[in-house]
Structures are given as C-alpha cells and as structure tokens.
Design a protein around this motif. Structure first.
Motif, PDB file in Angstrom:
ATOM      1  N   THR A 190      50.796 -26.716 -56.395  1.00  0.00           N
ATOM      2  CA  THR A 190      49.588 -26.051 -56.416  1.00  0.00           C
ATOM      3  C   THR A 190      48.986 -25.741 -57.847  1.00  0.00           C
ATOM      4  OG1 THR A 190      50.362 -23.614 -56.489  1.00  0.00           O
ATOM      5  CG2 THR A 190      50.337 -24.668 -54.350  1.00  0.00           C
ATOM      6  N   GLY A 191      47.859 -25.287 -57.748  1.00  0.00           N
ATOM      7  CA  GLY A 191      47.423 -24.962 -59.134  1.00  0.00           C
ATOM      8  C   GLY A 191      47.424 -23.602 -59.600  1.00  0.00           C
ATOM      9  N   GLU A 192      48.308 -22.819 -58.577  1.00  0.00           N
ATOM     10  CA  GLU A 192      48.672 -21.392 -59.283  1.00  0.00           C
ATOM     11  C   GLU A 192      50.060 -21.274 -59.820  1.00  0.00           C
ATOM     12  OE1 GLU A 192      46.872 -21.207 -55.806  1.00  0.00           O
ATOM     13  OE2 GLU A 192      45.310 -21.327 -57.038  1.00  0.00           O
ATOM     14  N   SER A 193      50.453 -20.493 -60.688  1.00  0.00           N
ATOM     15  CA  SER A 193      51.980 -20.306 -60.960  1.00  0.00           C
ATOM     16  C   SER A 193      52.550 -19.852 -59.746  1.00  0.00           C
ATOM     17  CB  SER A 193      52.092 -19.457 -62.268  1.00  0.00           C
ATOM     18  OG  SER A 193      51.851 -18.171 -62.023  1.00  0.00           O
ATOM     19  N   ALA A 194      53.952 -20.293 -59.638  1.00  0.00           N
ATOM     20  CA  ALA A 194      54.862 -20.235 -58.395  1.00  0.00           C
ATOM     21  C   ALA A 194      56.076 -19.460 -58.931  1.00  0.00           C
ATOM     22  CB  ALA A 194      54.876 -21.211 -57.828  1.00  0.00           C
ATOM     23  N   GLY A 196      61.939 -23.690 -79.841  1.00  0.00           N
ATOM     24  CA  GLY A 196      62.078 -22.212 -80.094  1.00  0.00           C
ATOM     25  C   GLY A 196      61.604 -21.559 -78.603  1.00  0.00           C
ATOM     26  N   GLU A 197      60.579 -22.053 -77.777  1.00  0.00           N
ATOM     27  CA  GLU A 197      59.873 -21.367 -76.601  1.00  0.00           C
ATOM     28  C   GLU A 197      61.228 -21.232 -75.464  1.00  0.00           C
ATOM     29  OE1 GLU A 197      56.496 -22.165 -73.475  1.00  0.00           O
ATOM     30  OE2 GLU A 197      56.902 -23.946 -75.245  1.00  0.00           O
ATOM     31  N   MET A 198      61.094 -20.114 -74.791  1.00  0.00           N
ATOM     32  CA  MET A 198      62.059 -20.008 -73.846  1.00  0.00           C
ATOM     33  C   MET A 198      61.139 -20.273 -72.477  1.00  0.00           C
ATOM     34  SD  MET A 198      64.821 -18.421 -74.343  1.00  0.00           S
ATOM     35  CE  MET A 198      65.387 -17.680 -73.322  1.00  0.00           C
ATOM     36  N   VAL A 199      62.014 -21.149 -71.783  1.00  0.00           N
ATOM     37  CA  VAL A 199      61.099 -21.590 -70.394  1.00  0.00           C
ATOM     38  C   VAL A 199      61.340 -20.681 -69.342  1.00  0.00           C
ATOM     39  CG1 VAL A 199      61.310 -23.454 -68.715  1.00  0.00           C
ATOM     40  CG2 VAL A 199      61.557 -24.003 -71.339  1.00  0.00           C
ATOM     41  N   ASP A 200      60.643 -20.119 -68.661  1.00  0.00           N
ATOM     42  CA  ASP A 200      60.746 -19.126 -67.656  1.00  0.00           C
ATOM     43  C   ASP A 200      61.623 -19.896 -66.587  1.00  0.00           C
ATOM     44  OD1 ASP A 200      60.562 -17.315 -65.665  1.00  0.00           O
ATOM     45  OD2 ASP A 200      58.343 -16.913 -66.324  1.00  0.00           O
ATOM     46  N   LEU A 201      62.656 -19.211 -66.266  1.00  0.00           N
ATOM     47  CA  LEU A 201      63.613 -19.659 -65.089  1.00  0.00           C
ATOM     48  C   LEU A 201      63.288 -19.277 -63.839  1.00  0.00           C
ATOM     49  CD1 LEU A 201      66.918 -20.296 -67.262  1.00  0.00           C
ATOM     50  CD2 LEU A 201      65.249 -21.977 -66.671  1.00  0.00           C
ATOM     51  N   SER A 202      62.266 -18.463 -63.544  1.00  0.00           N
ATOM     52  CA  SER A 202      62.074 -18.072 -62.260  1.00  0.00           C
ATOM     53  C   SER A 202      60.578 -18.240 -61.985  1.00  0.00           C
ATOM     54  CB  SER A 202      62.325 -16.575 -62.262  1.00  0.00           C
ATOM     55  OG  SER A 202      61.370 -15.981 -63.320  1.00  0.00           O
ATOM     56  N   LYS A 203      59.879 -19.114 -62.785  1.00  0.00           N
ATOM     57  CA  LYS A 203      58.430 -19.435 -62.460  1.00  0.00           C
ATOM     58  C   LYS A 203      57.953 -20.834 -63.057  1.00  0.00           C
ATOM     59  CE  LYS A 203      55.621 -15.654 -63.168  1.00  0.00           C
ATOM     60  NZ  LYS A 203      55.091 -15.043 -64.430  1.00  0.00           N
ATOM     61  N   LEU A 204      57.067 -21.520 -62.015  1.00  0.00           N
ATOM     62  CA  LEU A 204      56.644 -22.665 -62.599  1.00  0.00           C
ATOM     63  C   LEU A 204      55.083 -22.523 -62.680  1.00  0.00           C
ATOM     64  CD1 LEU A 204      58.106 -25.396 -59.747  1.00  0.00           C
ATOM     65  CD2 LEU A 204      58.774 -24.981 -62.260  1.00  0.00           C
ATOM     66  N   LYS A 205      54.728 -23.057 -63.812  1.00  0.00           N
ATOM     67  CA  LYS A 205      53.252 -23.257 -64.114  1.00  0.00           C
ATOM     68  C   LYS A 205      52.396 -23.885 -63.035  1.00  0.00           C
ATOM     69  CE  LYS A 205      54.045 -22.613 -68.708  1.00  0.00           C
ATOM     70  NZ  LYS A 205      54.605 -23.045 -70.197  1.00  0.00           N
ATOM     71  N   PRO A 206      51.027 -24.191 -63.104  1.00  0.00           N
ATOM     72  CA  PRO A 206      50.407 -24.654 -62.136  1.00  0.00           C
ATOM     73  C   PRO A 206      50.734 -26.470 -62.179  1.00  0.00           C
ATOM     74  CG  PRO A 206      48.804 -23.275 -62.998  1.00  0.00           C
ATOM     75  CD  PRO A 206      50.121 -23.167 -63.716  1.00  0.00           C
TER      76      PRO A 206
END
Ligand code: NOJ
Length: 558
Positions: A510-514, A539-549
């Motif tokens: 989808t086009g929304e974060s999930a 150095g960026e932390m990837v969010d391990l509980s969310k996907l971008k669109p």
C-alpha cells in the motif's frame, strides 16, 4: 535439495514484435534482439524466452504458425536465429523457444490440405464435425469471443478453434500428428535451443464427444471439456519419453485452469512431464464472475491465499514458475503496484515479493524499467485481436457502453504489455526509426532504459541485485516457504528456511506506512538486511516495526 539449473535461473521474456527494430520497418526483429544482448547479460538473466518467431500470417501476432521450421519474414531469417542462439550461448545465456501446438495457423500446409476434402490425409490433423440442427456442433465459445467453431463451405463441416478462426485446433488423438510435432521439436533441440515454453499445452486433449457446456445457453464457456482433458498427461508423458528426456532442457507449460493438483502432475518431481507450469490463479483475482473484462479490484488477502497455496502445495512435489506479467497481461506495476507517485518503489517491491518466493522467476520485457499500462483514446490504436473481437461483440453488436469497455481495456487489455520497449528518449523511444506497429507509451521520456542504466538507484539495477542475490544464496532458490503475518491488511510477509538459515521477506502493498509485529521467534535486530527498496543512509536506524509506502525488505537470519 534437488539441484537443477532451471531452478536457479532467471528467465527474461522477449515479445519480438515490440522489443527492438533493427531495420526501420516499425516491427521488432531478431537482429534488434541481438543488438541488446549485452543489456540482458548485464541485467544478469540466464534464459531468454522468445515468444514465437516462426512463419505466421500474424492473426494473433505469431501464435498462429504457418511453418514451424521457418522464421517470419518481418523478424528475419533462420541465419539470424542461429546467430542469436550462438551469441546467447557465447554470453552464457540460454534460449527457450515458444512451442504453439494446441493449434496451427489456417495457413499451415496441414490445414490447407485438411480443408480440401473429407478424405484428405491431413483431414484428421484437425477437429472437424458436422453441424447439429443447423448450428455449430456444440456451444463452446472461443477465448477470443464468439463461437469456437467455424463453418467451412468446401466440405460442409465445422472445425474447432479455441482461439481465432485462423487458429484451428490440432487433433492430438492422431498419432501421426503427434509424431510430426515431436520430430519438429527434435529438429529445434538438435539445433541447440535450451527449452520450450508450451503455449496452452493443457488444452490439447478434448473431452470425449465434445459435449456442450451445460445450462442450455446458445454460446457458453466450455473450459471443463478442454482444459486438463482426459489424455493430456498421456500425451505429455509420450512427448517427454520421445523428445524432452533426451535433452538437458527447460520446459514450462502454460496451463490456464490448472489447479495445484494438476500442477503436481504436470510439473512432477520425477520429471515425466514438464519442469513447471504457468498458473493463472493470481491473474484471475481481478476478474468478476463474467470473466476477464468484468473487472473487480483484487484483494491482498486473496493474493496471499493463492500465492501461498501454490507455494505449499508444490513444496517437495513440483516446482513453481513465478510471474506477475507477460505479453497477455497488463503491466505489473499498474495492476499490483502504483504506476504514479510510487512507481519506482512499488515496481521494486513487487520484484522483491516475486523473486524471493520459491520457484523460477520470469521477467517480462520492460518490467525491469517499470513500464506501465497505456491509455489509447481510440480503439483503432489497439492492435490485439482479443481486444477487437471483444469490442465488436460487446459494443458494436451488443450495444454496451463504449467508455465502460474502454476502461476495461485500460485495465486488462493485452496491448498494455505490447507497446514497444522504451530504450531512450529519442523519437519512438529508440525502438524504431520508422513508424511503430503499435504506438509507444507516451511516458517514454520519463521511463526508458538509457535513463535506468545511468541511474544506480533505478529499477533496472534493483533487478540486477535481486538476480545476483539468487546466485549468492541457495536459500533463495531452495528454501521452504512459510507465510507470516497472515491477517495483515497491508503487508505480504513470508519466510524461507534452509537448514539453519532463515530469510524474512516483508513487502508493503500500500501507499501508506504499515506497522507490524513479527512472530516471537523472529528477531530482526541481529539480522542482515540483504536488500531493500529504500536507501538507508549512513548511521540511519531502520524502523524494525514499520514499513514505508510500498517498502520491501529482505533479512537474512543466521
Ligand atoms: C497463449 C498466448 O500466450 C497468447 O498470446 C495466445 O493468444 C494464445 N495462447 C493462443 O496461442
């Protein structure tokens, strides 16, 4: 692990008419293909599947063959074909040819003879029947609208054609016909080609007596009587014994209407029939009860169910082919992704989703560029016989609404996939110096191969990386599939397991974060991100509980 080269390969499909024109006649040709082999090699593909290049009057763009052992003039000569084969092999790539033997062209010499008289020696190579009560022998409709029977004045009988009336069905009950086909196949294999993609191969055996579809309709879909028919496995096993088993090749059967239980026979592990088949179940998810043109939105839930079913049911019993588009289907990014704001992200996401599944992935020309569906305002700008027959039946004869039918064509029409490959931003996208047989998609200045190969973040290089990963990690080829996050409404996620390794594939449709919560035994903190479609900055932390669109990520857990 039953290791096979065709399991480890990635196939690239070329629709020659639209790939590359070398002589300015507006039609793609074999020399054009040869000029692009380095492009394919750089992408990393192992096998090229070539849609038909044989002699043909082109009623269905080459799927109506009038001579199986000659090349269509517009495409070049047999010398060109030999050169293509040689140059592919020199680059370490293989060639899989299309085999269209459910039907021939009505201009094939066999049919020219067959229609002459009832006692012609070739008569029985085709399926002839007298009419019933002044009508067709049964009520079957063809795939391309209208009756599947055509009356032939010369002998006063009808012949069967499941596709256009210029594509009469061959009669596989006839052993001499089968032998001719096997000899022709051997002739090609002796030349050194590396396999066959078999066109609608599960339609070759028709039910005894050719019964009408029940329900009493004048014309109706008779698929139950010709898909996966009574003798189809017998024929394929014979073909396998006589021809296929004698060569180290790859075979894939196009099988509309095949279930997973059919598939484990066609693509059985013992290798007595084919290596794999093309299923249509995921391609039918946006069709309503009245079929292909009765468009309805597809649902992620259904996609999960269908894809997972094929993964589970063939595990250990057969082998899957993996595809999201081809020359008969709309463009994948327009159908399952987003061809506007998130075109690049969603094309990469879909590629990840597909290439990480278990099976042999197929890329359709232009998919690696994120080519999209096309909108031609005018029905005359379309070429496809399926589109024109349907339009005539529904709009011109049936009085249905023109714009509603055009909308269906925009979503489902085969010409979406057949517009010329967009090579660069010069006129006609660099496909031809002449007038292209089918108009170029007007978005070619934005979407083209020259741009893609100059941009390290392009869809093209993402495919290159996916293909490289396949060569690097056995688990991508041989790992066992498991669906996770089954109920998630945005994310399609699964794991692959091989020995003590696990791959976790996360794709947001989808086009929304999930946001997501993984099962407790999966810890991404210590896992390696092997590919993803969003750049991760130093150095960026990837969010391990969310996907971008439309985000896709693949983790390797050790
Ligand atoms: C399936 C092919 O992929 C399609 O393009 C063709 O029209 C039919 N079979 C008939 O050969």
């Amino acid at each position: 692990m039953d290791k096979k080269w065709w399991k480890e390969s990635v196939v690239y499909q070329i629709y020659p008419r639209s790939f590359m024109d070398s002589n300015g006649d507006g039609i793609g040709d074999i020399r054009g293909i040869i000029s692009k082999l380095d492009y394919l090699k750089d992408l990393g593909v192992d096998v090229v599947w070539l849609s038909p290049v044989y002699k043909s009057p082109n009623d269905d763009n080459g799927y109506d063959i009038s001579d199986y052992q000659n090349i269509m003039d517009e495409f070049g000569t047999m010398e060109d074909l030999d050169e293509l084969l040689k140059q592919l092999h020199e680059r370490g790539m293989k060639l899989m040819m299309d085999l269209v033997v459910n039907h021939s062209s009505d201009e094939h010499q066999w049919f020219v003879e067959a229609r002459k008289s009832k006692d012609n020696p070739y008569r029985d190579y085709y399926i002839w029947r007298p009419g019933k009560d002044g009508r067709e022998p049964n009520n079957w409709t063809s795939f391309f609208s209208g009756s599947a029977w055509e009356y032939d004045e010369v002998t006063g009988e009808y012949y069967l054609h499941l596709f256009s009336k210029k594509q009469p069905d061959l009669n596989w009950e006839n052993p001499e016909l089968r032998k001719e086909i096997y000899d022709m196949m051997k002739w090609w294999l002796d030349k050194g080609i590396d396999g066959f993609r078999m066109d609608v191969i599960n339609l070759i055996s028709k039910a005894e007596g050719l019964p009408s579809a029940p329900g009493g309709k004048r014309y109706d879909w008779g698929g139950d009587y010709f898909m996966n028919g009574p003798r189809v496995h017998e024929y394929l096993q014979e073909m396998n014994r006589e021809v296929l088993s004698k060569f180290d090749i790859m075979t894939v059967g196009e099988c509309p209407g095949a279930s997973t239980s059919d598939a484990v026979k066609y693509a059985n592990n013992e290798g007595t029939e084919l290596n794999m088949i093309f299923t249509f179940e995921h391609m039918d998810l946006d069709s309503g009860p009245d079929g292909k043109w009765n468009v309805k939105p597809w649902k992620l839930r259904d996609l999960k169910e269908v894809m997972s079913k094929w993964q589970y049911k063939l595990e250990g019993n057969g082998w899957n082919s993996l595809y999201l588009n081809n020359h008969d289907q709309p463009r994948m990014v327009s159908r399952f992704g987003n061809d506007k704001e998130y075109r690049v992200e969603s094309a990469k996401m879909l590629a990840t989703f597909l290439h990480m599944m278990k099976g042999t992935p197929y890329i359709y020309q232009g998919e690696e560029l994120g080519m999209t569906n096309v909108h031609f305002e005018n029905i005359e700008d379309y070429n496809d016989i399926e589109i024109h027959n349907m339009y005539r039946e529904k709009v011109l004869e049936g009085g249905e609404d023109h714009s509603e039918i055009m909308d269906a064509i925009y979503v489902k029409g085969r010409d979406n996939a057949r517009t010329p490959v967009q090579w660069d931003s010069s006129p006609n996208a660099g496909f031809t110096t002449g007038t292209p047989w089918l108009k170029v998609n007007p978005n070619f200045q934005k979407i083209n191969a020259a741009k893609a190969t100059a941009d390290s973040d392009s869809i093209y290089y993402y495919y290159q990386k996916l293909i490289n990963l396949r060569k690097q990690y056995d688990i991508i080829v041989y790992g066992k599939y498991d669906l996770i996050l089954e109920e998630h409404e945005q994310i399609f996620a699964y794991t692959r397991v091989l020995e003590n390794k696990k791959l976790v594939v996360l794709t947001n449709f989808t086009g929304e974060s999930a946001a997501f919560n993984l099962p407790e035994d999966i810890h991404l903190e210590s896992a390696e991100l092997i590919i993803g479609n969003y750049q991760v900055r130093e150095g960026e932390m990837v969010d391990l509980s969310k996907l971008k669109p439309y985000e896709a990520r693949v983790y390797l857990l050790k």
